[in-house]
Design an enzyme around this catalytic site. Structure first.
Site, PDB file in Angstrom:
ATOM      1  N   GLU A 196      24.923  32.698  46.909  1.00  0.00           N
ATOM      2  CA  GLU A 196      26.794  32.725  47.679  1.00  0.00           C
ATOM      3  C   GLU A 196      26.706  32.935  48.301  1.00  0.00           C
ATOM      4  O   GLU A 196      26.225  34.559  48.660  1.00  0.00           O
ATOM      5  CB  GLU A 196      27.342  32.877  46.039  1.00  0.00           C
ATOM      6  CG  GLU A 196      26.867  32.270  45.343  1.00  0.00           C
ATOM      7  CD  GLU A 196      27.842  31.886  44.070  1.00  0.00           C
ATOM      8  OE1 GLU A 196      28.345  33.367  43.863  1.00  0.00           O
ATOM      9  OE2 GLU A 196      27.840  31.755  43.269  1.00  0.00           O
ATOM     10  N   HIS A 316      40.462  32.114  45.607  1.00  0.00           N
ATOM     11  CA  HIS A 316      38.292  31.407  45.926  1.00  0.00           C
ATOM     12  C   HIS A 316      39.497  30.654  46.533  1.00  0.00           C
ATOM     13  O   HIS A 316      39.896  29.492  46.975  1.00  0.00           O
ATOM     14  CB  HIS A 316      38.308  30.882  44.627  1.00  0.00           C
ATOM     15  CG  HIS A 316      36.847  30.286  44.127  1.00  0.00           C
ATOM     16  ND1 HIS A 316      36.490  29.285  45.358  1.00  0.00           N
ATOM     17  CD2 HIS A 316      35.741  31.086  44.174  1.00  0.00           C
ATOM     18  CE1 HIS A 316      34.931  29.290  44.842  1.00  0.00           C
ATOM     19  NE2 HIS A 316      34.558  30.088  43.992  1.00  0.00           N
ATOM     20  N   ARG A 371      34.603  35.879  50.071  1.00  0.00           N
ATOM     21  CA  ARG A 371      35.405  34.494  50.260  1.00  0.00           C
ATOM     22  C   ARG A 371      36.971  35.159  50.893  1.00  0.00           C
ATOM     23  O   ARG A 371      37.300  33.971  51.522  1.00  0.00           O
ATOM     24  CB  ARG A 371      35.945  35.176  49.227  1.00  0.00           C
ATOM     25  CG  ARG A 371      34.321  34.254  48.325  1.00  0.00           C
ATOM     26  CD  ARG A 371      35.535  33.846  46.391  1.00  0.00           C
ATOM     27  NE  ARG A 371      34.040  33.534  45.729  1.00  0.00           N
ATOM     28  CZ  ARG A 371      33.519  33.705  44.107  1.00  0.00           C
ATOM     29  NH1 ARG A 371      34.455  34.943  43.495  1.00  0.00           N
ATOM     30  NH2 ARG A 371      33.125  33.589  43.507  1.00  0.00           N
ATOM     31  N   HIS A 432      42.075  33.908  42.411  1.00  0.00           N
ATOM     32  CA  HIS A 432      41.348  33.362  41.066  1.00  0.00           C
ATOM     33  C   HIS A 432      41.010  34.619  40.002  1.00  0.00           C
ATOM     34  O   HIS A 432      40.099  34.757  39.427  1.00  0.00           O
ATOM     35  CB  HIS A 432      40.251  33.149  42.242  1.00  0.00           C
ATOM     36  CG  HIS A 432      38.605  33.124  41.736  1.00  0.00           C
ATOM     37  ND1 HIS A 432      38.384  31.733  40.767  1.00  0.00           N
ATOM     38  CD2 HIS A 432      37.396  33.435  41.826  1.00  0.00           C
ATOM     39  CE1 HIS A 432      37.177  31.509  40.372  1.00  0.00           C
ATOM     40  NE2 HIS A 432      36.223  33.296  41.360  1.00  0.00           N
ATOM     41  N   ARG A 467      36.332  41.468  46.087  1.00  0.00           N
ATOM     42  CA  ARG A 467      34.665  40.958  45.018  1.00  0.00           C
ATOM     43  C   ARG A 467      34.000  39.808  45.812  1.00  0.00           C
ATOM     44  O   ARG A 467      33.924  38.984  46.222  1.00  0.00           O
ATOM     45  CB  ARG A 467      35.901  40.999  43.868  1.00  0.00           C
ATOM     46  CG  ARG A 467      33.779  40.026  42.524  1.00  0.00           C
ATOM     47  CD  ARG A 467      34.960  39.788  41.672  1.00  0.00           C
ATOM     48  NE  ARG A 467      34.909  38.234  41.514  1.00  0.00           N
ATOM     49  CZ  ARG A 467      34.379  36.910  41.179  1.00  0.00           C
ATOM     50  NH1 ARG A 467      33.427  37.564  41.623  1.00  0.00           N
ATOM     51  NH2 ARG A 467      35.234  36.223  41.435  1.00  0.00           N
TER      52      ARG A 467
END
Length: 647
Positions: A196, A316, A371, A432, A467
């Site tokens: 990811e 997100h 992100r 998110h 994060r």
């Protein structure tokens, strides 16, 4: 101004930030907090904070757990007639991965109450699609995972915490597998590891695109088989019960509202774990379920716990944009449908509506950038082009692989008339994850004795300013496990006094108010909730400015004053409780902490981007700390009603 506070045997220094030169202002919520930023670089987050949050074990007057008050194992409204006070060794608030994993361990040493706001499975864990990151491949390394986490966190992470989590993570995964969690395997028989955004290696353990649901299933099955764990569903946690023992605040349990019977149920316990999740619902568009209203963070703040890094709200980049579907949903969703990071990790490409790929214009990592970068890039495209969504395309991959890796996403999109194997997915950023929360040491301890935190409600120092994808379930597992031994030690050194249940006045359900008055309060509260969410989206979103943050601060202050004045004019009292009113109180508390923390950070770092301070400043590489201030408590949302002197 430089000052210091006691921290174990030494002293932990910090810088106090006065807002507009007024310190604790009497007319606003800032009267209830003091903001600080650490200035001693040599004191790491975990080492310094673990000392600062060091818990001195205290002994309550001797009395065993009341065996007669032991409820049925899975508790429903019909079984609550045995009394409005329950006594347990451990109380766990929240039924996500952190709460359940902790409960299974401490249940080996005492009775455990698991309190959950809705159904036991309704948690952020259940909606986590991507997976859990862990070093399980020989070509990967803990050092690489550490560096990826720190880079994604914009160098605000605590390195010691990061190393602990990345080192202990693989063992936590193996424990889940041993408990029956089923993860995807490749053709070679080994675990299939996905990649990811922000990760340099394939290290994401997953169960298709429903990883959280699979972990929740395995943990819930184990919990329901455990004779020492008692599940209280549809119990809304109102406030923590604390006592003052000299300068120390001690947590002795929690008051809850059974939302089915409208009874107030008090839980008295030796140890409390707060694992209540985040606060995504303070924004109108969020991937979080309806239960994520910031209750735990707000409760902890009112109970004098230290809160940190609330400015770092992760949006997100890719939530499903319903208005871009061929067939629109018949009713609005309670929470946005998440399109997992793993779609981009598997080769998904982002396009604007003219089918122009735009991510390489913003970052050399393109769709695999962290992100915060991807969300800001999409936000910029939408504003420049005056469009409502962008497109995420994975259709160039083999059909069978798309359907095997993303069956849940494929099925949901198909409901809207869209086939992801041959069509692009309309996506838009959505609130998110809260990287900030209740400040925790390396064992999940807080500055409140007997109170531990794990999961999204906690701020451990792992995530820093942003994060890294799939590090949240990992952090929850690691810290839930690390909090076990100190919790057991605290439990064994403590005993409960039956009279403790009478220390605090009980909250009351407003039966004295007429039905039409209650309806007016509910209508007003729902309108105010939407207005607050709109303020947060428009003024405290992905891109910020000082002017807009100050406007948000004033608007929220005025809105809260208007709402509270309306309630109290209609006969509402501070001791009264109702689900929507108490949630609204928590909304205000969390929203104000986000705004005020954002105003305190004079740089752009990670998830906090402001046009007034567009660059990273090394001097600002410090966590934002909210210390409760004991001066004026001017609003219901931040007023402590459940703190009493020790007998």
């Amino acid at each position: 101004m430089t000052t210091c506070i006691p921290a174990g045997s030494g002293k932990l220094h910090y810088r106090v930030r006065d807002f507009k030169g007024q310190g604790c202002r009497k007319a606003s919520w800032l009267s209830s907090v003091t903001f600080s930023r650490y200035i001693q670089k040599e004191i790491s987050w975990s080492r310094g904070v673990s000392k600062f949050l060091q818990i001195q074990r205290c002994n309550f007057s001797h009395s065993p757990i009341n065996e007669n008050s032991k409820p049925l194992r899975t508790v429903t409204s019909s079984s609550l007639r045995d009394g409005s006070t329950k006594f347990f060794d451990f109380t766990v608030i929240g039924s996500g991965v952190a709460g359940l994993r902790y409960a299974l361990e401490v249940a080996k040493h005492g009775s455990v109450a698991v309190i959950t706001k809705a159904e036991p499975h309704e948690s952020n864990t259940n909606y986590a699609q991507g997976g859990v990151s862990a070093v399980l491949c020989p070509s990967d390394s803990v050092e690489s995972h550490v560096q990826d986490t720190i880079v994604a966190g914009a160098y605000l992470c605590d390195e010691e915490t990061v190393r602990v989590v990345c080192t202990e993570g693989p063992e936590r995964i193996r424990e889940l597998i041993a408990m029956g969690a089923s993860f995807d395997h490749g053709e070679d028989g080994n675990l299939h590891l996905a990649r990811e955004g922000g990760h340099s290696h394939r290290r994401i353990v997953h169960a298709a695109d429903m990883t959280g649901k699979e972990i929740e299933r395995a943990l819930l099955e184990a919990v329901l088989k455990d004779p020492n764990i008692f599940m209280f569903q549809h119990h809304f946690a109102i406030d923590l019960l604390t006592s003052q023992d000299g300068s120390e605040t001690v947590c002795l349990g929690v008051d809850t509202l059974n939302t089915e019977t409208l009874e107030v149920i008090r839980f008295i316990s030796k140890v409390t774990l707060l694992a209540s999740g985040g606060a995504g619902q303070i924004y109108p568009t969020t991937t979080n379920p309806p239960v994520a209203t910031g209750d735990g963070i707000a409760m902890a703040h009112r109970a004098q716990a230290v809160v940190s890094n609330m400015e770092f709200v992760q949006f997100h980049p890719t939530a499903l944009a319903d208005e871009g579907l061929p067939v629109k949903p018949t009713k609005a969703r309670e929470n946005a449908f998440l399109i997992t990071e793993a779609v981009r990790g598997d080769g998904g490409i982002l396009y604007n509506l003219d089918m122009e790929r735009f991510m390489p214009l913003y970052d050399e990592r393109a769709e695999l950038a962290p992100r915060d970068v991807v969300a800001r890039s999409i936000d910029d495209q939408l504003k420049k082009r005056n469009e409502k969504y962008v497109l995420l395309d994975i259709s160039h991959k083999p059909r069978d692989k798309i359907l095997s890796h993303f069956p849940n996403i494929a099925a949901e999109c198909l409901k809207g008339g869209l086939d992801i194997t041959c069509q692009s997915i309309p996506v838009v950023p959505a609130a998110h994850y809260m990287c900030g929360g209740v400040r925790a040491g390396l064992q999940g301890e807080t500055n409140v004795q007997g109170l531990y935190v794990a999961g999204e409600v906690a701020c451990t120092g792992l995530h820093g300013a942003n994060r890294l994808a799939s590090n949240s379930l990992l952090e929850a597992l690691v810290f839930a496990r690390r909090a076990v031994q100190p919790s057991i030690d605290h439990m064994k050194s403590s005993t409960l006094d039956f009279s403790a249940s009478n220390l605090w006045a009980r909250p009351v359900v407003p039966m004295s108010l007429e039905r039409n008055v209650i309806n007016k309060i509910l209508t007003m509260t729902r309108e105010v909730r939407k207005e607050l969410q709109s303020i947060m989206w428009n003024y405290v979103g992905i891109v910020r400015s000082t002017t807009r943050l100050e406007a948000a601060e004033q608007k929220i202050h005025d809105l809260e004053a208007k709402w509270e004045d309306y309630l109290f004019r209609l006969g509402w009292e501070p001791t009264m409780v109702g689900l929507e009113a108490c949630e609204m109180r928590n909304f205000f508390c969390c929203a104000k902490m986000v705004v005020s923390s954002a105003l305190a950070r004079h740089e752009s770092r990670g998830l906090h981007y402001t046009i007034d301070f567009p660059h990273v400043e090394e001097s600002e590489r410090l966590p934002t700390i909210i210390f409760p201030c004991s001066s004026v408590k001017s609003t219901w949302s931040s007023r402590q009603l459940h703190n009493q002197p020790m007998c």
